[in-house]
Design an enzyme around this catalytic site. Sequence first.
Site, PDB file in Angstrom:
ATOM      1  N   GLU A 106     -10.793  -7.095  42.555  1.00 57.50           N
ATOM      2  CA  GLU A 106     -10.081  -6.669  43.763  1.00 57.50           C
ATOM      3  C   GLU A 106      -9.688  -5.206  43.585  1.00 57.50           C
ATOM      4  O   GLU A 106      -8.619  -4.786  44.006  1.00 57.50           O
ATOM      5  CB  GLU A 106      -8.855  -7.571  43.981  1.00 57.50           C
ATOM      6  CG  GLU A 106      -8.378  -7.653  45.434  1.00 57.50           C
ATOM      7  CD  GLU A 106      -7.561  -6.446  45.853  1.00 57.50           C
ATOM      8  OE1 GLU A 106      -7.693  -6.028  47.018  1.00 57.50           O
ATOM      9  OE2 GLU A 106      -6.792  -5.929  45.024  1.00 57.50           O
ATOM     10  N   GLU A 115     -11.191   3.487  43.996  1.00 49.97           N
ATOM     11  CA  GLU A 115     -10.809   3.018  42.663  1.00 49.97           C
ATOM     12  C   GLU A 115     -12.016   2.802  41.756  1.00 49.97           C
ATOM     13  O   GLU A 115     -11.917   2.153  40.723  1.00 49.97           O
ATOM     14  CB  GLU A 115      -9.991   1.726  42.783  1.00 49.97           C
ATOM     15  CG  GLU A 115      -8.650   1.925  43.462  1.00 49.97           C
ATOM     16  CD  GLU A 115      -7.782   0.676  43.449  1.00 49.97           C
ATOM     17  OE1 GLU A 115      -8.063  -0.235  42.643  1.00 49.97           O
ATOM     18  OE2 GLU A 115      -6.830   0.611  44.238  1.00 49.97           O
TER      19      GLU A 115
END
Length: 249
Positions: A106, A115
Amino acid sequence: MPNPASPVVHAEMLHDRARMTAYFAAIAEIVKPGDVVVDLGTGTGILALAAAKAGARHVYAIEESQIGDVATDVFAVNGVADRVTLIRGRSSKIELPERANVLITETLGNDPLDEGLLFYVADAQARLLVPGATILPWRLRLVVQLVDVPEGRIPSLSERDIASWRALYDMDLGPLLERSAGAQTNFSDGARFLAALPRCSEPFEMGEIDLRHATVPSIDTTFTVTATRAARQVGLALGYSLDLSPKVT
């Protein structure tokens, strides 16, 4: 005062009931007894715990930050410490005692790629997973839409900022103000505010990425978009959808 050695717990995902429910449903669908699972960026350990409860033989929960201390406690109090191993470090720098056949992650920000999702999934496929391993989520779709951004909502520099920095740093950063006038800017805001923005076009799909064949792509394309509303300040709202499993989006 808080203990500086204590991990900072960010619970944004835990408060996102829609996302949590979707991930739990996909994990229950995908993870089978006997599976070996990698949870990439485990955070509080919630998804690793869900995989263990779904019947995984073993889960390797990878976490670089101090929040891993919390995850270890979570595994213990939920009675799965014998089947979940916390691996401390960045996933691209660690080794596992065995390869996994399921990857869960996630590692997504407001911008789904900020990210390093693609890099870390590709690295895991090369070093941590068996060939053909299941990836959750397996597909990402980027969607954009023109929106009307109200006056004063876009973050911008001011003379007050320049004066404050001059006092703090004894430096004149005035050229930043001159250069920022009329420049494009990126910002994020709460979902409620974004949902209320008047739309200036229909949504359109900018690109689709299949994470089962993760690379680091460059989406270089041109769109023709029909404006449906006039606006003084036009923003490009970025959103995304995830296909977590064959049944869960």
